[in-house]
Design a protein around this motif. Structure first.
Motif, PDB file in Angstrom:
ATOM      1  N   ASN A  32       0.815  -1.209   0.000  1.00 39.12           N
ATOM      2  CA  ASN A  32       0.000   0.000   0.000  1.00 39.12           C
ATOM      3  C   ASN A  32       0.852   1.263   0.000  1.00 39.12           C
ATOM      4  O   ASN A  32       0.504   2.258  -0.648  1.00 39.12           O
ATOM      5  CB  ASN A  32      -0.934  -0.010   1.214  1.00 39.12           C
ATOM      6  CG  ASN A  32      -2.185  -0.851   0.992  1.00 39.12           C
ATOM      7  OD1 ASN A  32      -3.022  -0.528   0.166  1.00 39.12           O
ATOM      8  ND2 ASN A  32      -2.301  -1.931   1.733  1.00 39.12           N
ATOM      9  N   VAL A  33       1.980   1.216   0.705  1.00 44.22           N
ATOM     10  CA  VAL A  33       2.885   2.365   0.735  1.00 44.22           C
ATOM     11  C   VAL A  33       3.522   2.574  -0.639  1.00 44.22           C
ATOM     12  O   VAL A  33       3.607   3.703  -1.137  1.00 44.22           O
ATOM     13  CB  VAL A  33       3.964   2.183   1.819  1.00 44.22           C
ATOM     14  CG1 VAL A  33       5.070   3.222   1.671  1.00 44.22           C
ATOM     15  CG2 VAL A  33       3.339   2.284   3.203  1.00 44.22           C
ATOM     16  N   VAL A  34       3.973   1.485  -1.246  1.00 40.44           N
ATOM     17  CA  VAL A  34       4.569   1.581  -2.587  1.00 40.44           C
ATOM     18  C   VAL A  34       3.550   2.141  -3.582  1.00 40.44           C
ATOM     19  O   VAL A  34       3.868   3.029  -4.378  1.00 40.44           O
ATOM     20  CB  VAL A  34       5.073   0.195  -3.066  1.00 40.44           C
ATOM     21  CG1 VAL A  34       5.461   0.241  -4.541  1.00 40.44           C
ATOM     22  CG2 VAL A  34       6.265  -0.249  -2.227  1.00 40.44           C
ATOM     23  N   LYS A  35       2.332   1.642  -3.524  1.00 38.26           N
ATOM     24  CA  LYS A  35       1.279   2.111  -4.430  1.00 38.26           C
ATOM     25  C   LYS A  35       0.977   3.586  -4.209  1.00 38.26           C
ATOM     26  O   LYS A  35       0.807   4.354  -5.169  1.00 38.26           O
ATOM     27  CB  LYS A  35       0.006   1.283  -4.206  1.00 38.26           C
ATOM     28  CG  LYS A  35      -1.148   1.611  -5.158  1.00 38.26           C
ATOM     29  CD  LYS A  35      -0.861   1.146  -6.578  1.00 38.26           C
ATOM     30  CE  LYS A  35      -2.089   1.255  -7.447  1.00 38.26           C
ATOM     31  NZ  LYS A  35      -1.829   0.802  -8.838  1.00 38.26           N
ATOM     32  N   ALA A  36       0.919   4.002  -2.948  1.00 44.77           N
ATOM     33  CA  ALA A  36       0.646   5.399  -2.623  1.00 44.77           C
ATOM     34  C   ALA A  36       1.755   6.304  -3.151  1.00 44.77           C
ATOM     35  O   ALA A  36       1.475   7.377  -3.706  1.00 44.77           O
ATOM     36  CB  ALA A  36       0.512   5.563  -1.103  1.00 44.77           C
ATOM     37  N   PRO A 194       4.973   9.359   8.333  1.00 43.27           N
ATOM     38  CA  PRO A 194       4.706   9.531   9.766  1.00 43.27           C
ATOM     39  C   PRO A 194       4.064   8.272  10.354  1.00 43.27           C
ATOM     40  O   PRO A 194       3.213   7.640   9.725  1.00 43.27           O
ATOM     41  CB  PRO A 194       3.730  10.713   9.798  1.00 43.27           C
ATOM     42  CG  PRO A 194       4.019  11.476   8.542  1.00 43.27           C
ATOM     43  CD  PRO A 194       4.348  10.418   7.517  1.00 43.27           C
ATOM     44  N   ALA A 195       4.499   7.918  11.561  1.00 44.80           N
ATOM     45  CA  ALA A 195       4.028   6.684  12.199  1.00 44.80           C
ATOM     46  C   ALA A 195       2.510   6.636  12.328  1.00 44.80           C
ATOM     47  O   ALA A 195       1.887   5.583  12.124  1.00 44.80           O
ATOM     48  CB  ALA A 195       4.677   6.528  13.568  1.00 44.80           C
ATOM     49  N   ASP A 196       1.893   7.775  12.644  1.00 44.23           N
ATOM     50  CA  ASP A 196       0.447   7.775  12.824  1.00 44.23           C
ATOM     51  C   ASP A 196      -0.293   7.573  11.501  1.00 44.23           C
ATOM     52  O   ASP A 196      -1.371   6.982  11.458  1.00 44.23           O
ATOM     53  CB  ASP A 196      -0.011   9.075  13.487  1.00 44.23           C
ATOM     54  CG  ASP A 196       0.355  10.322  12.681  1.00 44.23           C
ATOM     55  OD1 ASP A 196       1.412  10.307  12.033  1.00 44.23           O
ATOM     56  OD2 ASP A 196      -0.411  11.303  12.719  1.00 44.23           O
ATOM     57  N   VAL A 197       0.325   8.045  10.415  1.00 43.84           N
ATOM     58  CA  VAL A 197      -0.277   7.876   9.089  1.00 43.84           C
ATOM     59  C   VAL A 197      -0.229   6.403   8.670  1.00 43.84           C
ATOM     60  O   VAL A 197      -1.207   5.863   8.146  1.00 43.84           O
ATOM     61  CB  VAL A 197       0.443   8.750   8.038  1.00 43.84           C
ATOM     62  CG1 VAL A 197      -0.080   8.455   6.637  1.00 43.84           C
ATOM     63  CG2 VAL A 197       0.252  10.230   8.373  1.00 43.84           C
ATOM     64  N   ILE A 198       0.900   5.763   8.931  1.00 39.87           N
ATOM     65  CA  ILE A 198       1.033   4.333   8.616  1.00 39.87           C
ATOM     66  C   ILE A 198       0.083   3.515   9.478  1.00 39.87           C
ATOM     67  O   ILE A 198      -0.618   2.624   8.985  1.00 39.87           O
ATOM     68  CB  ILE A 198       2.480   3.854   8.831  1.00 39.87           C
ATOM     69  CG1 ILE A 198       3.453   4.602   7.910  1.00 39.87           C
ATOM     70  CG2 ILE A 198       2.586   2.345   8.589  1.00 39.87           C
ATOM     71  CD1 ILE A 198       3.208   4.403   6.434  1.00 39.87           C
ATOM     72  N   ALA A 199       0.029   3.831  10.777  1.00 38.69           N
ATOM     73  CA  ALA A 199      -0.848   3.096  11.690  1.00 38.69           C
ATOM     74  C   ALA A 199      -2.312   3.263  11.312  1.00 38.69           C
ATOM     75  O   ALA A 199      -3.111   2.320  11.413  1.00 38.69           O
ATOM     76  CB  ALA A 199      -0.627   3.572  13.124  1.00 38.69           C
ATOM     77  N   GLY A 200      -2.666   4.449  10.832  1.00 40.00           N
ATOM     78  CA  GLY A 200      -4.043   4.714  10.443  1.00 40.00           C
ATOM     79  C   GLY A 200      -4.366   4.293   9.021  1.00 40.00           C
ATOM     80  O   GLY A 200      -5.507   4.453   8.564  1.00 40.00           O
ATOM     81  N   LYS A 201      -3.367   3.769   8.323  1.00 37.27           N
ATOM     82  CA  LYS A 201      -3.520   3.309   6.932  1.00 37.27           C
ATOM     83  C   LYS A 201      -4.109   4.398   6.030  1.00 37.27           C
ATOM     84  O   LYS A 201      -4.960   4.134   5.174  1.00 37.27           O
ATOM     85  CB  LYS A 201      -4.376   2.039   6.882  1.00 37.27           C
ATOM     86  CG  LYS A 201      -3.756   0.866   7.652  1.00 37.27           C
ATOM     87  CD  LYS A 201      -4.578  -0.401   7.537  1.00 37.27           C
ATOM     88  CE  LYS A 201      -3.901  -1.558   8.282  1.00 37.27           C
ATOM     89  NZ  LYS A 201      -4.681  -2.814   8.191  1.00 37.27           N
ATOM     90  N   ASP A 202      -3.625   5.616   6.252  1.00 40.80           N
ATOM     91  CA  ASP A 202      -4.088   6.754   5.458  1.00 40.80           C
ATOM     92  C   ASP A 202      -3.190   6.888   4.232  1.00 40.80           C
ATOM     93  O   ASP A 202      -2.341   7.762   4.141  1.00 40.80           O
ATOM     94  CB  ASP A 202      -4.044   8.030   6.314  1.00 40.80           C
ATOM     95  CG  ASP A 202      -4.691   9.221   5.619  1.00 40.80           C
ATOM     96  OD1 ASP A 202      -5.106   9.078   4.452  1.00 40.80           O
ATOM     97  OD2 ASP A 202      -4.765  10.297   6.250  1.00 40.80           O
ATOM     98  N   TRP A 203      -3.388   5.983   3.283  1.00 45.02           N
ATOM     99  CA  TRP A 203      -2.513   5.922   2.109  1.00 45.02           C
ATOM    100  C   TRP A 203      -2.631   7.177   1.249  1.00 45.02           C
ATOM    101  O   TRP A 203      -1.670   7.602   0.611  1.00 45.02           O
ATOM    102  CB  TRP A 203      -2.820   4.683   1.288  1.00 45.02           C
ATOM    103  CG  TRP A 203      -2.955   3.430   2.106  1.00 45.02           C
ATOM    104  CD1 TRP A 203      -3.992   2.547   2.095  1.00 45.02           C
ATOM    105  CD2 TRP A 203      -2.020   2.914   3.071  1.00 45.02           C
ATOM    106  NE1 TRP A 203      -3.765   1.527   2.987  1.00 45.02           N
ATOM    107  CE2 TRP A 203      -2.571   1.719   3.606  1.00 45.02           C
ATOM    108  CE3 TRP A 203      -0.782   3.350   3.560  1.00 45.02           C
ATOM    109  CZ2 TRP A 203      -1.935   0.953   4.579  1.00 45.02           C
ATOM    110  CZ3 TRP A 203      -0.141   2.596   4.532  1.00 45.02           C
ATOM    111  CH2 TRP A 203      -0.710   1.420   5.032  1.00 45.02           C
ATOM    112  N   GLY A 204      -3.804   7.789   1.247  1.00 44.43           N
ATOM    113  CA  GLY A 204      -3.996   9.015   0.488  1.00 44.43           C
ATOM    114  C   GLY A 204      -3.109  10.144   0.991  1.00 44.43           C
ATOM    115  O   GLY A 204      -2.657  10.988   0.205  1.00 44.43           O
TER     116      GLY A 204
END
Length: 222
Positions: A32-36, A194-204
């Protein structure tokens, strides 16, 4: 076998000006990170060899990316020894990044025509790495060495292509300082993820950060 040539790797890094640096033990998160990042305009991505079974995660993500993000150049980072390089080359790594310079790694990478971007902390290390066929050298740790190191190095060695990692932030003042000093590209890790962005799966949010950062870089590059 790598899907992209050294020339394609170097061109992608130089044209976009940024290489995200990321590791996660969960392959689905990494995908998901790579795609984002891909949707945000990134075309060279460094997955770091930092956890147990990292090679298994990289293998899965790299095969997935070849289909879902066909123009994304996947490389491996945090590599310090020849054995690890050989392993990741078999898994299709398109470039190799390390925190230090190991000439034995250069031999293996050159034999397979794969870009090796070693970490260098002195002018002599950069010179020796260039002698061993390293087109781009990583200035690391960037937050310790600073932009003045890059500017000073390129005065007598203006042909040098440098990627700074450490101390790079997605902010105009920070990025302008690095590119004004003469870097070819920057490597960016935690400040882009940011750790909170990854934890929240906010790929956008990651896509947005990538777009904004690449736009800044395009504006400050000479």
């Amino acid at each position: 076998m790598s899907r992209f040539s050294k020339i394609q790797v170097i061109s992608a890094m130089a044209s976009t000006g940024m290489v995200p640096v990321f590791y996660h033990k969960d392959a689905e998160v990494a995908k998901n990170v790579v795609k984002a990042c891909y949707e945000g305009g990134v075309r060279a991505f460094e997955f770091t060899n930092r956890g147990d079974f990292a090679h298994e995660v990289f293998a899965e993500v790299n095969k997935w990316a070849a289909k879902e993000c066909p123009d994304m150049i996947m490389g491996i980072g945090s590599v310090v020894d020849p054995g690890t390089v050989s392993l990741y080359i078999q898994l299709g790594a398109n470039f190799i990044v390390g925190p230090l310079f190991n000439p034995e790694i250069a031999k293996i990478a050159n034999r397979r025509l794969i870009a090796y971007i070693p970490g260098c902390g002195s002018v002599s290390e950069v010179g020796f790495a260039q002698e061993m066929g390293c087109d781009i050298c990583k200035v690391f740790p960037g937050d310790v060495l600073g932009a003045n190191f890059i500017k000073g190095l390129r005065a007598p060695m203006p042909w040098s292509m440098l990627m700074v990692t450490g101390g790079v932030k997605p902010e105009e003042s920070n990025l302008k300082g690095w590119f004004d000093a003469g870097v070819t590209c920057v490597g960016m890790g935690s400040n882009l993820f940011p750790a909170d962005v990854i934890a929240g799966k906010d790929w956008g949010k990651i896509t947005q950060l990538c777009k904004e950062t690449l736009n800044i870089i395009a504006g400050v590059k000479k």
